[in-house]
Each structure stands twice: as C-alpha cells, then as structure tokens.
Scaffold this motif. Structure first.
Motif, PDB file in Angstrom:
ATOM      1  N   VAL A  51       0.844  -1.194   0.000  1.00  0.00           N
ATOM      2  CA  VAL A  51       0.000   0.000   0.000  1.00  0.00           C
ATOM      3  C   VAL A  51       0.877   1.242   0.000  1.00  0.00           C
ATOM      4  N   ILE A  52       0.714   2.065  -1.030  1.00  0.00           N
ATOM      5  CA  ILE A  52       1.396   3.360  -1.138  1.00  0.00           C
ATOM      6  C   ILE A  52       0.321   4.423  -1.081  1.00  0.00           C
ATOM      7  N   ALA A  53       0.333   5.204  -0.021  1.00  0.00           N
ATOM      8  CA  ALA A  53      -0.663   6.261   0.163  1.00  0.00           C
ATOM      9  C   ALA A  53      -0.076   7.599  -0.271  1.00  0.00           C
ATOM     10  N   VAL A  54      -0.928   8.474  -0.770  1.00  0.00           N
ATOM     11  CA  VAL A  54      -0.517   9.827  -1.157  1.00  0.00           C
ATOM     12  C   VAL A  54      -1.408  10.810  -0.421  1.00  0.00           C
ATOM     13  N   THR A  55      -0.790  11.803   0.185  1.00  0.00           N
ATOM     14  CA  THR A  55      -1.514  12.813   0.944  1.00  0.00           C
ATOM     15  C   THR A  55      -0.862  14.176   0.745  1.00  0.00           C
ATOM     16  N   ARG A  56      -1.475  15.193   1.306  1.00  0.00           N
ATOM     17  CA  ARG A  56      -0.943  16.552   1.154  1.00  0.00           C
ATOM     18  C   ARG A  56      -0.254  17.078   2.407  1.00  0.00           C
ATOM     19  N   SER A  57      -0.232  16.302   3.501  1.00  0.00           N
ATOM     20  CA  SER A  57       0.382  16.841   4.721  1.00  0.00           C
ATOM     21  C   SER A  57       1.205  15.797   5.457  1.00  0.00           C
ATOM     22  N   GLU A  58       2.211  16.268   6.171  1.00  0.00           N
ATOM     23  CA  GLU A  58       3.057  15.388   6.981  1.00  0.00           C
ATOM     24  C   GLU A  58       2.248  14.729   8.092  1.00  0.00           C
ATOM     25  N   LYS A  59       1.276  15.458   8.657  1.00  0.00           N
ATOM     26  CA  LYS A  59       0.446  14.900   9.725  1.00  0.00           C
ATOM     27  C   LYS A  59      -0.340  13.691   9.212  1.00  0.00           C
TER      28      LYS A  59
ATOM     29  N   ALA B 175      -0.334   1.742   6.015  1.00  0.00           N
ATOM     30  CA  ALA B 175       0.265   1.928   4.689  1.00  0.00           C
ATOM     31  C   ALA B 175       1.747   1.553   4.770  1.00  0.00           C
ATOM     32  N   HIS B 176       2.250   0.886   3.759  1.00  0.00           N
ATOM     33  CA  HIS B 176       3.670   0.544   3.723  1.00  0.00           C
ATOM     34  C   HIS B 176       4.518   1.789   3.468  1.00  0.00           C
ATOM     35  N   HIS B 177       4.010   2.661   2.611  1.00  0.00           N
ATOM     36  CA  HIS B 177       4.713   3.897   2.233  1.00  0.00           C
ATOM     37  C   HIS B 177       3.685   5.013   2.158  1.00  0.00           C
ATOM     38  N   ALA B 178       4.122   6.234   2.422  1.00  0.00           N
ATOM     39  CA  ALA B 178       3.248   7.396   2.264  1.00  0.00           C
ATOM     40  C   ALA B 178       4.052   8.522   1.633  1.00  0.00           C
ATOM     41  N   ILE B 179       3.468   9.145   0.645  1.00  0.00           N
ATOM     42  CA  ILE B 179       4.104  10.233  -0.094  1.00  0.00           C
ATOM     43  C   ILE B 179       3.327  11.510   0.163  1.00  0.00           C
ATOM     44  N   VAL B 180       4.047  12.589   0.467  1.00  0.00           N
ATOM     45  CA  VAL B 180       3.411  13.904   0.584  1.00  0.00           C
ATOM     46  C   VAL B 180       3.602  14.606  -0.749  1.00  0.00           C
ATOM     47  N   ALA B 181       2.488  14.981  -1.391  1.00  0.00           N
ATOM     48  CA  ALA B 181       2.543  15.636  -2.693  1.00  0.00           C
ATOM     49  C   ALA B 181       1.579  16.818  -2.698  1.00  0.00           C
ATOM     50  N   ALA B 182       2.020  17.918  -3.250  1.00  0.00           N
ATOM     51  CA  ALA B 182       1.163  19.095  -3.384  1.00  0.00           C
ATOM     52  C   ALA B 182       0.029  18.785  -4.352  1.00  0.00           C
ATOM     53  N   ASP B 183      -1.040  19.523  -4.251  1.00  0.00           N
ATOM     54  CA  ASP B 183      -2.196  19.347  -5.123  1.00  0.00           C
ATOM     55  C   ASP B 183      -1.746  19.409  -6.577  1.00  0.00           C
ATOM     56  N   GLY B 184      -2.023  18.359  -7.324  1.00  0.00           N
ATOM     57  CA  GLY B 184      -1.679  18.315  -8.737  1.00  0.00           C
ATOM     58  C   GLY B 184      -0.237  17.943  -9.031  1.00  0.00           C
TER      59      GLY B 184
ATOM     60  N   SER C 218       4.858  10.354  -9.684  1.00  0.00           N
ATOM     61  CA  SER C 218       5.090   9.065 -10.345  1.00  0.00           C
ATOM     62  C   SER C 218       6.524   8.571 -10.189  1.00  0.00           C
ATOM     63  N   GLU C 219       7.495   9.459 -10.201  1.00  0.00           N
ATOM     64  CA  GLU C 219       8.889   9.033 -10.050  1.00  0.00           C
ATOM     65  C   GLU C 219       9.137   8.439  -8.667  1.00  0.00           C
ATOM     66  N   GLU C 220       8.511   8.998  -7.657  1.00  0.00           N
ATOM     67  CA  GLU C 220       8.656   8.454  -6.312  1.00  0.00           C
ATOM     68  C   GLU C 220       8.004   7.070  -6.217  1.00  0.00           C
ATOM     69  N   VAL C 221       6.859   6.911  -6.852  1.00  0.00           N
ATOM     70  CA  VAL C 221       6.194   5.606  -6.873  1.00  0.00           C
ATOM     71  C   VAL C 221       7.067   4.590  -7.604  1.00  0.00           C
ATOM     72  N   LYS C 222       7.647   4.979  -8.730  1.00  0.00           N
ATOM     73  CA  LYS C 222       8.537   4.077  -9.469  1.00  0.00           C
ATOM     74  C   LYS C 222       9.736   3.668  -8.626  1.00  0.00           C
ATOM     75  N   ALA C 223      10.274   4.613  -7.865  1.00  0.00           N
ATOM     76  CA  ALA C 223      11.413   4.294  -6.997  1.00  0.00           C
ATOM     77  C   ALA C 223      11.011   3.303  -5.910  1.00  0.00           C
ATOM     78  N   LEU C 224       9.825   3.463  -5.355  1.00  0.00           N
ATOM     79  CA  LEU C 224       9.352   2.564  -4.304  1.00  0.00           C
ATOM     80  C   LEU C 224       9.037   1.168  -4.829  1.00  0.00           C
TER      81      LEU C 224
END
Length: 66
Positions: free
Chosen positions: A18-26, A36-45, A49-55
């Motif tokens: 499970v790779i989750a994507v959210t907008r905040s560190e909290k 979740a195995h991994h969580a990525i903080v990404a700004a809106d829009g 994808s490169e981080e997902v590919k690396a994971l």
C-alpha cells in the motif's frame, strides 16, 4: 478518510503493498500508523510518479484507488 483506510486494509491483507498519497506530513504519519507501507506527501496536482517508481523498483502500480 475512513473508507480509504478500509480499502487500504483490505489491499494489505490480500498481500498488496500500500502506497498512500496525501498533502500533509500529519496525514502521512497517520496513514503509516494505520498500515500503509509507504506514504508520499505531494502538493495538489503534483506528479509523484517518479517516487512511486522508486518505491516499486521501476514497476509502477497495478491499481490506483482514489
């Protein structure tokens, strides 16, 4: 957010990574605590994808649930 956590729990119990994507560190910390195995903080829009590919060793993912 509760519905998505249920989907993540089901996916994890079925053997998915499970790779989750959210907008905040909290929320990132919360998602990791909830399984979740991994969580990525990404700004809106943002393109994360490169981080997902690396994971995933360059393989990407088989399914996306929004």
């Amino acid at each position: 957010m509760a519905g998505k956590l249920t989907v993540a729990s089901l996916a994890r119990s079925a053997g998915a990574t499970v790779i989750a994507v959210t907008r905040s560190e909290k929320k990132k910390a919360e998602l990791l605590q909830l399984g979740a195995h991994h969580a990525i903080v990404a700004a809106d829009g943002a393109d994360f994808s490169e981080e997902v590919k690396a994971l995933t060793g360059g393989e990407g993912v088989e399914a996306v649930i929004d």
